[in-house]
Design a protein around this motif. Structure first.
Motif, mmCIF file in Angstrom:
data_model
loop_
_atom_site.group_PDB
_atom_site.id
_atom_site.type_symbol
_atom_site.label_atom_id
_atom_site.label_comp_id
_atom_site.label_asym_id
_atom_site.label_seq_id
_atom_site.Cartn_x
_atom_site.Cartn_y
_atom_site.Cartn_z
ATOM 1 N N MET A 22 51.705 37.857 46.607
ATOM 2 C CA MET A 22 51.392 37.283 47.650
ATOM 3 C C MET A 22 50.237 36.117 47.622
ATOM 4 N N SER A 23 49.346 36.695 46.577
ATOM 5 C CA SER A 23 48.241 35.678 46.254
ATOM 6 C C SER A 23 48.869 34.525 45.376
ATOM 7 N N LEU A 24 48.439 33.163 45.781
ATOM 8 C CA LEU A 24 48.759 32.074 44.654
ATOM 9 C C LEU A 24 47.702 32.037 43.586
ATOM 10 N N VAL A 25 48.266 31.103 42.637
ATOM 11 C CA VAL A 25 47.253 30.525 41.658
ATOM 12 C C VAL A 25 46.309 29.653 42.105
ATOM 13 N N PRO A 26 45.019 29.841 41.773
ATOM 14 C CA PRO A 26 43.957 29.011 42.221
ATOM 15 C C PRO A 26 44.152 27.537 41.678
ATOM 16 N N PRO A 27 44.098 26.447 42.372
ATOM 17 C CA PRO A 27 44.485 25.246 41.937
ATOM 18 C C PRO A 27 43.419 24.595 40.996
ATOM 19 N N CYS A 33 44.645 37.758 33.253
ATOM 20 C CA CYS A 33 43.069 36.965 32.941
ATOM 21 C C CYS A 33 43.139 36.857 31.455
ATOM 22 N N ARG A 34 42.721 35.344 31.117
ATOM 23 C CA ARG A 34 42.277 35.303 29.751
ATOM 24 C C ARG A 34 41.110 34.339 29.740
ATOM 25 N N PRO A 35 40.293 34.173 28.468
ATOM 26 C CA PRO A 35 39.095 33.637 28.559
ATOM 27 C C PRO A 35 39.336 32.236 28.839
ATOM 28 N N ASP A 36 38.426 31.685 29.721
ATOM 29 C CA ASP A 36 38.262 30.040 29.952
ATOM 30 C C ASP A 36 39.678 29.700 30.926
ATOM 31 N N ARG A 37 40.261 30.571 31.332
ATOM 32 C CA ARG A 37 41.351 30.134 32.298
ATOM 33 C C ARG A 37 41.277 30.955 33.537
ATOM 34 N N PRO A 38 41.614 30.417 34.600
ATOM 35 C CA PRO A 38 41.653 30.860 36.023
ATOM 36 C C PRO A 38 42.545 32.170 36.161
ATOM 37 N N PRO A 39 42.510 33.160 36.746
ATOM 38 C CA PRO A 39 43.575 34.084 36.851
ATOM 39 C C PRO A 39 44.887 33.434 37.364
ATOM 40 N N ARG A 40 45.825 34.240 36.748
ATOM 41 C CA ARG A 40 47.223 34.149 37.135
ATOM 42 C C ARG A 40 47.889 35.101 37.625
ATOM 43 N N LEU A 41 48.569 34.777 38.763
ATOM 44 C CA LEU A 41 49.251 35.994 39.533
ATOM 45 C C LEU A 41 50.295 36.240 38.534
ATOM 46 N N ARG A 42 50.474 37.728 38.766
ATOM 47 C CA ARG A 42 51.446 38.432 37.765
ATOM 48 C C ARG A 42 52.222 39.571 38.850
ATOM 49 N N PHE A 65 58.803 37.683 39.007
ATOM 50 C CA PHE A 65 58.206 37.799 37.849
ATOM 51 C C PHE A 65 59.018 38.735 37.240
ATOM 52 N N ARG A 66 59.020 38.625 35.886
ATOM 53 C CA ARG A 66 59.400 39.636 34.753
ATOM 54 C C ARG A 66 58.533 41.172 35.097
ATOM 55 N N LYS A 67 59.116 42.353 34.784
ATOM 56 C CA LYS A 67 58.265 43.454 34.612
ATOM 57 C C LYS A 67 57.189 43.345 33.813
ATOM 58 N N ILE A 68 56.007 44.068 34.259
ATOM 59 C CA ILE A 68 54.740 43.935 33.600
ATOM 60 C C ILE A 68 55.019 45.094 32.345
ATOM 61 N N SER A 69 54.669 44.720 31.121
ATOM 62 C CA SER A 69 55.011 45.666 29.901
ATOM 63 C C SER A 69 53.567 46.054 29.612
ATOM 64 N N LYS A 70 53.623 47.142 28.679
ATOM 65 C CA LYS A 70 52.249 47.795 28.158
ATOM 66 C C LYS A 70 51.659 46.951 27.332
ATOM 67 N N SER A 71 52.245 46.083 26.710
ATOM 68 C CA SER A 71 51.406 44.968 25.885
ATOM 69 C C SER A 71 50.648 44.224 26.890
ATOM 70 N N CYS A 111 43.282 44.138 38.405
ATOM 71 C CA CYS A 111 43.683 44.734 39.558
ATOM 72 C C CYS A 111 43.131 44.418 41.013
ATOM 73 N N GLY A 112 43.972 43.946 41.981
ATOM 74 C CA GLY A 112 43.211 43.670 43.226
ATOM 75 C C GLY A 112 43.891 44.875 44.177
ATOM 76 N N VAL A 113 43.031 45.426 44.805
ATOM 77 C CA VAL A 113 43.397 46.173 45.865
ATOM 78 C C VAL A 113 42.882 45.497 47.241
ATOM 79 N N SER A 114 43.845 45.433 48.274
ATOM 80 C CA SER A 114 43.402 44.684 49.536
ATOM 81 C C SER A 114 43.785 45.925 50.630
ATOM 82 N N LEU A 115 42.855 46.459 51.352
ATOM 83 C CA LEU A 115 43.310 47.345 52.548
ATOM 84 C C LEU A 115 43.038 46.668 53.833
ATOM 85 N N LEU A 116 44.200 46.556 54.653
ATOM 86 C CA LEU A 116 44.106 45.461 55.679
ATOM 87 C C LEU A 116 43.679 46.225 56.805
ATOM 88 N N THR A 117 42.947 45.361 57.780
ATOM 89 C CA THR A 117 42.189 46.250 58.999
ATOM 90 C C THR A 117 42.047 44.984 60.089
#
Length: 244
Positions: free
Chosen positions: A1-6, A62-71, A100-106, A113-119
């Protein structure tokens, strides 16, 4: 649901992190994914209360010097017991997000991980009756062919164009954006509603009549994030020997 920060330099919006949503919820979701990808791993029994909430799980890379990218990001508006619900949607968002493709162990060492509890769900008086930076939005609207577009004087969203979507007039369109999406994208309210209309599957012209047909339900989110290193430290403290 969340998008990549511009903006790579932009800070995350400061959404409420309280006792409602804690790091323990994120650790439990991370543990579900780790154990699913590591058959010999033994899940750690959660210790937080098994309350019921609507919830979303967001995976970012998450990688150094890069914004988080939605997975991956998938959730439910049905209240679920947190022990089972967080584990279930941790895997659904990791493996079944069709974008997206499935997340792999590598990939685990680069994940967050972000958890959102809706209220605080409320029916809005109009599509503009909500506050950016406070509310998430859930919209629903009928197929525009059922609307009387003459009142606005705008061209009908249904024309003879060959690219019209093959959608029956009985379809109801729905979409949602979590509260953090709008500030991250720099959207105003109309930007957000128009984007949600498109996200719901409408590919025609967005008229004021369509916007006014939107039924909007606003809600708030209690959110927490943890990264892989934090999860590993938690796992080593609370569980069997860590394997990767």
């Amino acid at each position: 649901m969340s998008l990549v920060p511009p903006d790579p330099a932009a800070d995350r919006p400061k959404f409420v992190e309280s006792e409602v949503c804690t790091a323990e919820h994120c650790f439990h979701a991370f543990d579900a994914l780790y154990c699913a990808l590591t058959p010999s791993a033994i899940p750690i029994t959660p210790m937080f209360p098994d309350e019921k909430y609507p919830l979303f799980i967001t995976w970012n890379t998450c990688r150094p010097d890069r914004p988080p990218r939605l997975r991956g990001c998938i959730g439910t508006f049905e209240p679920h017991p947190l022990h089972a619900g967080l584990a279930e949607y941790a895997l659904v968002s990791a493996f079944r997000d069709r974008r997206f493709r499935k997340i792999s162990k590598s990939e685990l060492p680069n994940l967050e991980c972000g958890v959102s509890l809706l209220t605080d769900f409320e029916d809005a008086d109009s599509y503009l009756d909500w506050t950016i930076g406070v509310h998430g939005i859930y919209i629903s609207f009928p197929h525009p062919s059922t609307l009387n577009s003459a009142s606005s004087g705008a061209p009908s969203p249904l024309s003879s164009s060959s690219y019209l979507p093959r959608i029956t007039s009985m379809q109801t369109f729905t979409a949602t954006y979590l509260p953090e999406v709008m500030p991250e994208q720099g959207w105003d309210k109309i930007d957000a509603v128009d984007s949600a209309i498109q996200k719901a599957g409408w590919t025609g012209t967005i008229t004021e009549d369509i916007r006014r047909s939107v039924k909007l339900r606003r809600y708030q989110s209690r959110k927490h994030h943890v990264d892989w290193d934090e999860y590993v430290a938690w796992r080593n403290e609370h569980g069997p020997d860590f394997q990767i």
